[in-house]
Design an enzyme around this catalytic site. Sequence first.
Site, PDB file in Angstrom:
ATOM      1  N   CYS A 187      -0.315   4.026   2.379  1.00 10.83           N
ATOM      2  CA  CYS A 187       0.000   3.826   3.802  1.00 10.83           C
ATOM      3  C   CYS A 187       1.492   4.031   4.074  1.00 10.83           C
ATOM      4  O   CYS A 187       1.865   4.635   5.075  1.00 10.83           O
ATOM      5  CB  CYS A 187      -0.350   2.410   4.253  1.00 10.83           C
ATOM      6  SG  CYS A 187      -1.834   1.744   3.542  1.00 10.83           S
ATOM      7  N   ASP A 188       2.340   3.525   3.205  1.00 14.28           N
ATOM      8  CA  ASP A 188       3.777   3.449   3.527  1.00 14.28           C
ATOM      9  C   ASP A 188       4.671   4.314   2.651  1.00 14.28           C
ATOM     10  O   ASP A 188       5.868   4.447   2.937  1.00 14.28           O
ATOM     11  CB  ASP A 188       4.261   1.991   3.406  1.00 14.28           C
ATOM     12  CG  ASP A 188       3.469   1.066   4.318  1.00 14.28           C
ATOM     13  OD1 ASP A 188       3.081   1.521   5.410  1.00 14.28           O
ATOM     14  OD2 ASP A 188       3.250  -0.097   3.945  1.00 14.28           O
ATOM     15  N   CYS A 212       0.824  -1.215   0.000  1.00  9.63           N
ATOM     16  CA  CYS A 212       0.000   0.000   0.000  1.00  9.63           C
ATOM     17  C   CYS A 212       0.854   1.259   0.000  1.00  9.63           C
ATOM     18  O   CYS A 212       1.434   1.622   1.033  1.00  9.63           O
ATOM     19  CB  CYS A 212      -0.911  -0.036   1.226  1.00  9.63           C
ATOM     20  SG  CYS A 212      -1.810   1.489   1.482  1.00  9.63           S
TER      21      CYS A 212
END
Length: 310
Positions: free
Chosen positions: A134-135, A131
């Site tokens: 997200c990261d 993701c």
Amino acid sequence: MTIELAIIGGGPAGYSAAIYAKRAGIKPIIFEKNGGGGMALFSPNIENYAGFESISGLDLMEKMRLHANKYSEIKTYESVTKIIKNKSDFKIETNKNKYIAKAVIICTGTEYKKLNVKGETELQGKGVSYCATCDGFFFKNKKVGVVGGGNSALIEAIYLKQIGCKEVIIIHRRDQLRAEKAYEDEAKSKKVKFLLNKEVTKINGLDKIESITLFDNIKSEKTDLSIDGLFISIGESPQNNLAKELDIKLDQKGYIIVDRSQRTNIKGIYAAGDITGGLRQIITACSEGAIAALSTTEVLGKKYPYWYLL
Ligand SMILES: Cc1cc2nc3c(=O)[nH]c(=O)nc-3n(C[C@H](O)[C@H](O)[C@H](O)COP(=O)(O)OP(=O)(O)OC[C@H]3O[C@@H](n4cnc5c(N)ncnc54)[C@H](O)[C@@H]3O)c2cc1C
């Protein structure tokens, strides 16, 4: 505890099902194994959900969660581990409790597919991610690879370039991408690089990712590519374990087969959203959730003339 309607999954389908159920006089409870929001959380920018020209997945899902929570209890971090069919109802087992439900809607969606290569599990969270939203932040000014050739992979690559990754390389095993031309053009205009006909066969590193081993499908040779991060975006597979155990009919790809009223082959169990395959989008998940919720009236003894029930 006996509940009228158990909705399994707190994504767009589950949230929409809860809203429609309560307004039809049914008391739903949503079970969500994580914090809620589903796959849409991973989308940095949604531009095709009617009414919102542009909204982040995070914002849209927070709005939906608040809306659903007006009508339904949402039991977060409560994963449904088993559904057992009784004579006229269902036993629902979760990681926390046991319940009896008169009707069930399965809205468990999909999960990211894994590459299944050495180093993938060991280095997840240490450079390997599924993701970018997200990261991606942790890879500013770094060199990253994105594995995959579909829309999701391209969206991830464009996003990573936008947030300031120094170098973003799409790695795809075929000679052509599957993604829409518009995404390919945007990626090229943002100077995303492409390595085609290459498969990742190993992810190398101890405490963090250092390189990946690539197999060239044309030359049949292996090379190592040094890299700081690897985003794996090779598609999703249906979260169908509960359905399988219940002998719910699945199609060849593992998606739940439903009729136009979202019924499965088991009376009292309905399915909605990405778990039923087809066009896997937020708008269709919401639509199926709504239909499934109203269809449960037929087993819950609610007198409401839903003309479309077939
Ligand atoms: C990167 C990306 C970008 C996208 N962009 C767009 C876009 O721009 N527009 C668009 O329309 N769609 C987009 N999508 C697709 C969209 O996110 C999905 O179609 C939608 O989220 C499907 O909703 P759903 O409720 O069916 O499933 P999901 O959103 O997958 O929700 C399922 C939920 O069920 C929960 N769950 C699973 N198993 C259990 C269990 N046993 N017990 C309890 N809970 C469980 C999961 O934790 C999850 O929260 C995108 C998807 C991705 C990955």
